[in-house]
Design a protein around this motif. Sequence first.
Motif, PDB file in Angstrom:
ATOM      1  N   ILE A   1     -20.408 -17.451 -72.257  1.00  0.00           N
ATOM      2  CA  ILE A   1     -21.078 -18.338 -73.217  1.00  0.00           C
ATOM      3  C   ILE A   1     -22.042 -17.549 -74.089  1.00  0.00           C
ATOM      4  CG2 ILE A   1     -22.675 -20.276 -73.444  1.00  0.00           C
ATOM      5  CD1 ILE A   1     -21.398 -21.535 -71.033  1.00  0.00           C
ATOM      6  N   GLY A   2     -22.779 -16.620 -73.478  1.00  0.00           N
ATOM      7  CA  GLY A   2     -23.740 -15.826 -74.241  1.00  0.00           C
ATOM      8  C   GLY A   2     -23.071 -15.039 -75.349  1.00  0.00           C
ATOM      9  N   PHE A   3     -21.952 -14.391 -75.029  1.00  0.00           N
ATOM     10  CA  PHE A   3     -21.280 -13.584 -76.038  1.00  0.00           C
ATOM     11  C   PHE A   3     -20.644 -14.449 -77.119  1.00  0.00           C
ATOM     12  CE2 PHE A   3     -17.578 -11.453 -77.819  1.00  0.00           C
ATOM     13  CZ  PHE A   3     -18.207 -10.370 -78.411  1.00  0.00           C
ATOM     14  N   MET A   4     -19.994 -15.548 -76.720  1.00  0.00           N
ATOM     15  CA  MET A   4     -19.380 -16.413 -77.720  1.00  0.00           C
ATOM     16  C   MET A   4     -20.446 -17.014 -78.650  1.00  0.00           C
ATOM     17  SD  MET A   4     -16.134 -18.309 -75.850  1.00  0.00           S
ATOM     18  CE  MET A   4     -16.965 -18.769 -74.335  1.00  0.00           C
ATOM     19  N   ALA A   5     -21.608 -17.347 -78.086  1.00  0.00           N
ATOM     20  CA  ALA A   5     -22.703 -17.840 -78.920  1.00  0.00           C
ATOM     21  C   ALA A   5     -23.168 -16.766 -79.893  1.00  0.00           C
ATOM     22  CB  ALA A   5     -23.873 -18.293 -78.040  1.00  0.00           C
ATOM     23  N   TYR A   6     -23.193 -15.518 -79.424  1.00  0.00           N
ATOM     24  CA  TYR A   6     -23.602 -14.408 -80.284  1.00  0.00           C
ATOM     25  C   TYR A   6     -22.627 -14.233 -81.445  1.00  0.00           C
ATOM     26  CZ  TYR A   6     -24.788  -9.680 -81.781  1.00  0.00           C
ATOM     27  OH  TYR A   6     -25.130  -8.586 -82.539  1.00  0.00           O
ATOM     28  N   VAL A   7     -21.338 -14.246 -81.152  1.00  0.00           N
ATOM     29  CA  VAL A   7     -20.325 -14.092 -82.199  1.00  0.00           C
ATOM     30  C   VAL A   7     -20.429 -15.233 -83.208  1.00  0.00           C
ATOM     31  CG1 VAL A   7     -17.844 -14.116 -82.675  1.00  0.00           C
ATOM     32  CG2 VAL A   7     -18.741 -12.768 -80.767  1.00  0.00           C
ATOM     33  N   TYR A   8     -20.613 -16.460 -82.716  1.00  0.00           N
ATOM     34  CA  TYR A   8     -20.721 -17.611 -83.613  1.00  0.00           C
ATOM     35  C   TYR A   8     -21.960 -17.502 -84.498  1.00  0.00           C
ATOM     36  CZ  TYR A   8     -20.519 -22.442 -85.223  1.00  0.00           C
ATOM     37  OH  TYR A   8     -20.436 -23.559 -86.005  1.00  0.00           O
ATOM     38  N   ALA A   9     -23.085 -17.092 -83.909  1.00  0.00           N
ATOM     39  CA  ALA A   9     -24.319 -16.957 -84.685  1.00  0.00           C
ATOM     40  C   ALA A   9     -24.190 -15.879 -85.754  1.00  0.00           C
ATOM     41  CB  ALA A   9     -25.492 -16.639 -83.750  1.00  0.00           C
ATOM     42  N   VAL A  10     -23.573 -14.754 -85.412  1.00  0.00           N
ATOM     43  CA  VAL A  10     -23.400 -13.658 -86.377  1.00  0.00           C
ATOM     44  C   VAL A  10     -22.519 -14.104 -87.541  1.00  0.00           C
ATOM     45  CG1 VAL A  10     -22.318 -11.399 -86.701  1.00  0.00           C
ATOM     46  CG2 VAL A  10     -23.846 -11.773 -84.775  1.00  0.00           C
ATOM     47  N   GLU A  11     -21.523 -14.952 -87.259  1.00  0.00           N
ATOM     48  CA  GLU A  11     -20.607 -15.403 -88.307  1.00  0.00           C
ATOM     49  C   GLU A  11     -21.266 -16.395 -89.266  1.00  0.00           C
ATOM     50  OE1 GLU A  11     -17.192 -16.991 -86.411  1.00  0.00           O
ATOM     51  OE2 GLU A  11     -16.273 -15.030 -86.028  1.00  0.00           O
ATOM     52  N   HIS A  12     -22.290 -17.140 -88.818  1.00  0.00           N
ATOM     53  CA  HIS A  12     -22.828 -18.229 -89.626  1.00  0.00           C
ATOM     54  C   HIS A  12     -24.299 -18.061 -90.000  1.00  0.00           C
ATOM     55  CE1 HIS A  12     -19.282 -20.038 -87.631  1.00  0.00           C
ATOM     56  NE2 HIS A  12     -19.152 -20.664 -88.776  1.00  0.00           N
ATOM     57  N   LEU A  13     -24.945 -16.996 -89.542  1.00  0.00           N
ATOM     58  CA  LEU A  13     -26.337 -16.766 -89.887  1.00  0.00           C
ATOM     59  C   LEU A  13     -26.511 -15.330 -90.366  1.00  0.00           C
ATOM     60  CD1 LEU A  13     -28.190 -18.436 -86.861  1.00  0.00           C
ATOM     61  CD2 LEU A  13     -28.006 -19.351 -89.182  1.00  0.00           C
ATOM     62  N   PRO A  14     -27.535 -15.064 -91.188  1.00  0.00           N
ATOM     63  CA  PRO A  14     -27.837 -13.684 -91.550  1.00  0.00           C
ATOM     64  C   PRO A  14     -28.122 -12.854 -90.305  1.00  0.00           C
ATOM     65  CG  PRO A  14     -29.046 -15.209 -92.957  1.00  0.00           C
ATOM     66  CD  PRO A  14     -28.425 -16.029 -91.862  1.00  0.00           C
ATOM     67  N   LEU A  15     -27.694 -11.593 -90.324  1.00  0.00           N
ATOM     68  CA  LEU A  15     -27.804 -10.754 -89.135  1.00  0.00           C
ATOM     69  C   LEU A  15     -29.245 -10.596 -88.682  1.00  0.00           C
ATOM     70  CD1 LEU A  15     -26.176  -9.113 -87.119  1.00  0.00           C
ATOM     71  CD2 LEU A  15     -26.427  -7.128 -88.614  1.00  0.00           C
ATOM     72  N   GLU A  16     -30.178 -10.480 -89.632  1.00  0.00           N
ATOM     73  CA  GLU A  16     -31.582 -10.294 -89.223  1.00  0.00           C
ATOM     74  C   GLU A  16     -32.139 -11.514 -88.526  1.00  0.00           C
ATOM     75  OE1 GLU A  16     -31.549 -11.448 -93.549  1.00  0.00           O
ATOM     76  OE2 GLU A  16     -30.513 -10.063 -92.236  1.00  0.00           O
ATOM     77  N   GLN A  17     -31.588 -12.708 -88.813  1.00  0.00           N
ATOM     78  CA  GLN A  17     -32.007 -13.882 -88.065  1.00  0.00           C
ATOM     79  C   GLN A  17     -31.489 -13.808 -86.628  1.00  0.00           C
ATOM     80  OE1 GLN A  17     -30.984 -17.044 -91.321  1.00  0.00           O
ATOM     81  NE2 GLN A  17     -32.372 -17.998 -89.887  1.00  0.00           N
ATOM     82  N   VAL A  18     -30.286 -13.318 -86.467  1.00  0.00           N
ATOM     83  CA  VAL A  18     -29.703 -13.237 -85.127  1.00  0.00           C
ATOM     84  C   VAL A  18     -30.461 -12.223 -84.274  1.00  0.00           C
ATOM     85  CG1 VAL A  18     -27.602 -12.760 -83.819  1.00  0.00           C
ATOM     86  CG2 VAL A  18     -27.447 -13.887 -86.039  1.00  0.00           C
ATOM     87  N   THR A  19     -30.968 -11.154 -84.891  1.00  0.00           N
ATOM     88  CA  THR A  19     -31.667 -10.123 -84.117  1.00  0.00           C
ATOM     89  C   THR A  19     -32.999 -10.606 -83.548  1.00  0.00           C
ATOM     90  OG1 THR A  19     -32.680  -9.226 -86.132  1.00  0.00           O
ATOM     91  CG2 THR A  19     -30.624  -8.210 -85.400  1.00  0.00           C
ATOM     92  N   VAL A  20     -33.373 -11.847 -83.832  1.00  0.00           N
ATOM     93  CA  VAL A  20     -34.602 -12.373 -83.241  1.00  0.00           C
ATOM     94  C   VAL A  20     -34.502 -12.388 -81.716  1.00  0.00           C
ATOM     95  CG1 VAL A  20     -33.942 -14.809 -83.216  1.00  0.00           C
ATOM     96  CG2 VAL A  20     -36.334 -14.201 -83.486  1.00  0.00           C
ATOM     97  N   HIS A  21     -33.273 -12.433 -81.182  1.00  0.00           N
ATOM     98  CA  HIS A  21     -33.129 -12.415 -79.723  1.00  0.00           C
ATOM     99  C   HIS A  21     -33.687 -11.128 -79.129  1.00  0.00           C
ATOM    100  CE1 HIS A  21     -29.933  -9.439 -78.861  1.00  0.00           C
ATOM    101  NE2 HIS A  21     -29.462  -9.740 -80.053  1.00  0.00           N
ATOM    102  N   THR A  22     -33.714 -10.043 -79.913  1.00  0.00           N
ATOM    103  CA  THR A  22     -34.276  -8.780 -79.443  1.00  0.00           C
ATOM    104  C   THR A  22     -35.742  -8.931 -79.075  1.00  0.00           C
ATOM    105  OG1 THR A  22     -32.780  -7.643 -80.972  1.00  0.00           O
ATOM    106  CG2 THR A  22     -34.558  -6.349 -80.034  1.00  0.00           C
ATOM    107  N   TYR A  23     -36.452  -9.816 -79.778  1.00  0.00           N
ATOM    108  CA  TYR A  23     -37.867 -10.027 -79.517  1.00  0.00           C
ATOM    109  C   TYR A  23     -38.109 -11.084 -78.433  1.00  0.00           C
ATOM    110  CZ  TYR A  23     -37.443  -8.158 -84.242  1.00  0.00           C
ATOM    111  OH  TYR A  23     -37.060  -7.425 -85.337  1.00  0.00           O
ATOM    112  N   VAL A  24     -37.208 -12.070 -78.363  1.00  0.00           N
ATOM    113  CA  VAL A  24     -37.427 -13.182 -77.435  1.00  0.00           C
ATOM    114  C   VAL A  24     -36.986 -12.838 -76.017  1.00  0.00           C
ATOM    115  CG1 VAL A  24     -36.891 -15.607 -76.962  1.00  0.00           C
ATOM    116  CG2 VAL A  24     -37.180 -14.832 -79.320  1.00  0.00           C
ATOM    117  N   ASN A  25     -35.869 -12.111 -75.872  1.00  0.00           N
ATOM    118  CA  ASN A  25     -35.356 -11.800 -74.530  1.00  0.00           C
ATOM    119  C   ASN A  25     -36.390 -11.164 -73.605  1.00  0.00           C
ATOM    120  OD1 ASN A  25     -32.031 -10.928 -75.799  1.00  0.00           O
ATOM    121  ND2 ASN A  25     -32.899 -12.900 -75.218  1.00  0.00           N
TER     122      ASN A  25
END
Length: 467
Positions: free
Chosen positions: A230-254
């Motif tokens: 689920i984590g990886f599929m969510a990542y792929v979906y987010a990368v496809e539909h959001l700007p990459l820098e928005q997706v990298t917010v997980h780097t700070y939250v994790n």
Amino acid sequence: MKTRAYIALTLICVLWGTTYFAIKIGVDHFPPFAFMGIRHTVAGILLAVFLLVFRVGKDSFTWKNIRPQLIPGLLMIGLGNGLLGWVEKYVPTGLIAILFALVPVYVVVYNLASGKREVPNKAVIAGIFTGLAGVLLIFRDSLSQMTDRSYASGLAVAFCCTLFWASGSIISKNNRSATGPFFNTAIQLLSGGIFLLAVSLVTESRTQQPTLTSEVIWAMAYLIVFGSLIGFMAYVYAVEHLPLEQVTVHTYVNPLVAILLGWAFLGETVTGNILLATLLILWSVYMVNRALRKRKFRILKTNIKDIPAVLELYREGIALQKSRGKVHWPDFTAEYVREEINNGCHYKIMYGRRLAAVFSIVYNEPVIWEDSPGEKAVYLHRMAVHSRFRGNGLFGLVKDWMLEEARSRKVTAIRLDTWSESKGLTAYYQKAGFCLVGIRKIPETTELQDHYRNTELALFEMKLPRH
């Protein structure tokens, strides 16, 4: 669509932050290499079966496509993530998560050292040294525990894990393939997982007897289903539909999620130095990402072979305009775009090899602005942004480019227009530094497209500062 993408991003932030906690629960009751090997191998098998059953890239399962994914899988899954299980027996989960937040910075350092892609600037250099300061602070805070050989070794191996993961990421990115992220991940999970099972057979089969407790079963199931699939599929979906820098917010939250869980449920101590190190490392990742993000987009002149992609981008923009109001662009023709390209006034914004946006410019506007023949400025027209790249600040990039263009042509202003009823755009342009200079009704004319006729336009201008 965007709502689902933000839900996917939230899942990444939470799920990948909780995996450190789940791994800790598992390796406390089960040999770490065997635990991590089973987790990744099962996840890889499930993903591969999914691809085969639903015929997603079924023809990709050839040795030619599998081979390039073996080394990245060995480095990222086997050594990077696999050794993590052993490390968590001796090092607090929060510390490990903080160190893993630095992986993007390591990739940048590699690119700088190898002379590829990145050219250092002050922000990148400052970010790298800020991250290094955070790592040194972690090791300094741990000096009193360094007499414990297991802790000292674990901390050193944790640092190596991040380097292995960064190395695997670099190789994976350099080995570009058309097989798709799901196939690549399935092979990487399998190669890393099988490697860990082999290591377990050599090192753990005689010294550690596995105990299959309910904690191990639940931790394993959670990591396979939520952490990997689920984590990886969510990542792929987010990368496809959001700007990459928005997706990298997980780097700070994790890391924050991992620290909180470790403190709340594992009794891990959070010192002032650890909090400071966390802030330094997260700030370093932010500075490096922010500095490099601005430089990934390139403004180039559009060429004839771009016309189909440009027309598709215009169609997407027209559909968006129709959904928001009554006024919209006409259906532009290939001949119209070709004429602008031949006149040298049509530009594209590229993100790597992807078309992110297009726009056109002119240097005199006799109808809209009632310019005299000798009056010059840089005028922006028809900027259309691909849905994936909205929110990346591309308008700001174009504005800066226009200012440089104005300086090079020795004109004193940049200008643009929009429909007067577009209150949202009016506020946006004013916030960007443009002044609303007036509202003008465009007369009947054959010099502009049909959608301009009998239309009221809001005119905006930004004067260049005098030096």
